[in-house]
Design an enzyme around this catalytic site. Sequence first.
Site, PDB file in Angstrom:
ATOM      1  N   CYS A 181      -0.213   6.186  16.170  1.00 52.12           N
ATOM      2  CA  CYS A 181      -1.581   6.675  15.965  1.00 52.12           C
ATOM      3  C   CYS A 181      -1.694   8.102  16.501  1.00 52.12           C
ATOM      4  O   CYS A 181      -1.425   8.336  17.682  1.00 52.12           O
ATOM      5  CB  CYS A 181      -2.585   5.763  16.671  1.00 52.12           C
ATOM      6  N   TYR A 184       0.824  -1.216   0.000  1.00 51.08           N
ATOM      7  CA  TYR A 184       0.000   0.000   0.000  1.00 51.08           C
ATOM      8  C   TYR A 184       0.862   1.271   0.000  1.00 51.08           C
ATOM      9  O   TYR A 184       0.445   2.293  -0.552  1.00 51.08           O
ATOM     10  CB  TYR A 184      -1.012  -0.017   1.162  1.00 51.08           C
ATOM     11  N   GLY A 230     -16.096   1.232 -15.817  1.00 46.74           N
ATOM     12  CA  GLY A 230     -14.739   0.708 -15.616  1.00 46.74           C
ATOM     13  C   GLY A 230     -14.604  -0.268 -14.462  1.00 46.74           C
ATOM     14  O   GLY A 230     -13.634  -0.226 -13.730  1.00 46.74           O
ATOM     15  N   HIS A 276     -14.672   0.486  -0.787  1.00 48.18           N
ATOM     16  CA  HIS A 276     -13.486  -0.291  -0.395  1.00 48.18           C
ATOM     17  C   HIS A 276     -12.459   0.550   0.365  1.00 48.18           C
ATOM     18  O   HIS A 276     -11.294   0.174   0.450  1.00 48.18           O
ATOM     19  CB  HIS A 276     -12.842  -0.949  -1.626  1.00 48.18           C
ATOM     20  N   GLN A 281     -15.447   1.816  -6.077  1.00 48.67           N
ATOM     21  CA  GLN A 281     -14.671   0.733  -5.455  1.00 48.67           C
ATOM     22  C   GLN A 281     -13.210   1.165  -5.344  1.00 48.67           C
ATOM     23  O   GLN A 281     -12.394   0.449  -4.793  1.00 48.67           O
ATOM     24  CB  GLN A 281     -14.749  -0.532  -6.322  1.00 48.67           C
ATOM     25  N   ASN A 282     -12.907   2.329  -5.908  1.00 52.74           N
ATOM     26  CA  ASN A 282     -11.515   2.782  -5.942  1.00 52.74           C
ATOM     27  C   ASN A 282     -11.110   3.392  -4.608  1.00 52.74           C
ATOM     28  O   ASN A 282     -11.907   4.070  -3.961  1.00 52.74           O
ATOM     29  CB  ASN A 282     -11.307   3.795  -7.060  1.00 52.74           C
TER      30      ASN A 282
END
Length: 237
Positions: free
Chosen positions: A134, A52, A174, A107, A89-90
């Site tokens: 955090c 990520y 898409g 998502h 969903q991106n």
Amino acid sequence: MKIVVLTGAGISAESGVPTFRGAGGLWEGQRIEDVASPRGFARDPERVHQFYNGRRALLTGGTIQPNAAHLALARLGRTRGIELTLVTQNIDDLHERAGSDDVRHLHGELLKARCTACGAVNPWREDLSRASICPACGGIDCLRPHVVWFGELPFGLEEVAAAIGRADRFVAIGTSGRVYPAAAFVAWAREAGARTLEINLEECPCSGDFHESRRGRAGDLVPEWVEELLSARKDRG
Ligand code: OAD
């Protein structure tokens, strides 16, 4: 008019964000369960962070910009008399950068981190690692990308389902229609009586479920569709 638009990786492809499937896609050479599942993260958090981190760096590196399709949807959202629910969903922020607000990120979002200890969700543009702290509770080794992994529930599904239930139009742009529940939205929309349209480069497993399919690049076809819709409304007065 109430419109629900669902976007997938294909809308960001022309901006330079790789899609998931197909040659050179993000999942090629990666086992999904290694980089995008709670179990994979428990087993090897640094590997998941690295995956990520790479995607986040691409997004914040200055080369990725919203394209004509993102901009056209932002225009649609600002049009009086149109009630647009924009569902994606991106995990990129290209819809927001194009000027859309209230984007439903099924998502999650790459530019946010979530604390597994206190639950706080914070904006995050840097790399994440086990050493990250955090900002809310000061905990260490407790942050994860604020994204939905396989085996986890999408965010905001109830509201999205309600919007689909009220929609006059449903448009999927898409997306390969391989991941549920988003892949079922077209069936829900049809059941609710909406007219359904797919915009995609290629035919997909659920293409046959749509009333209409348009083949081509989102950057060309989405502005065209928005223009068509807005002129038809103008003509009707
Ligand atoms: P996919 O990579 O599965 O599909 C991308 C779709 O976009 C394909 O159907 C392509 O044909 C189409 N496409 C590519 N370039 C395009 C362009 N320029 N214009 C129009 N269409 C184009 O991506 P998604 O369907 O978004 O989930 O994937 C859904 C989910 O699967 C993702 O959110 C992710 C993934 O596993 C999670 O990580 C939970």
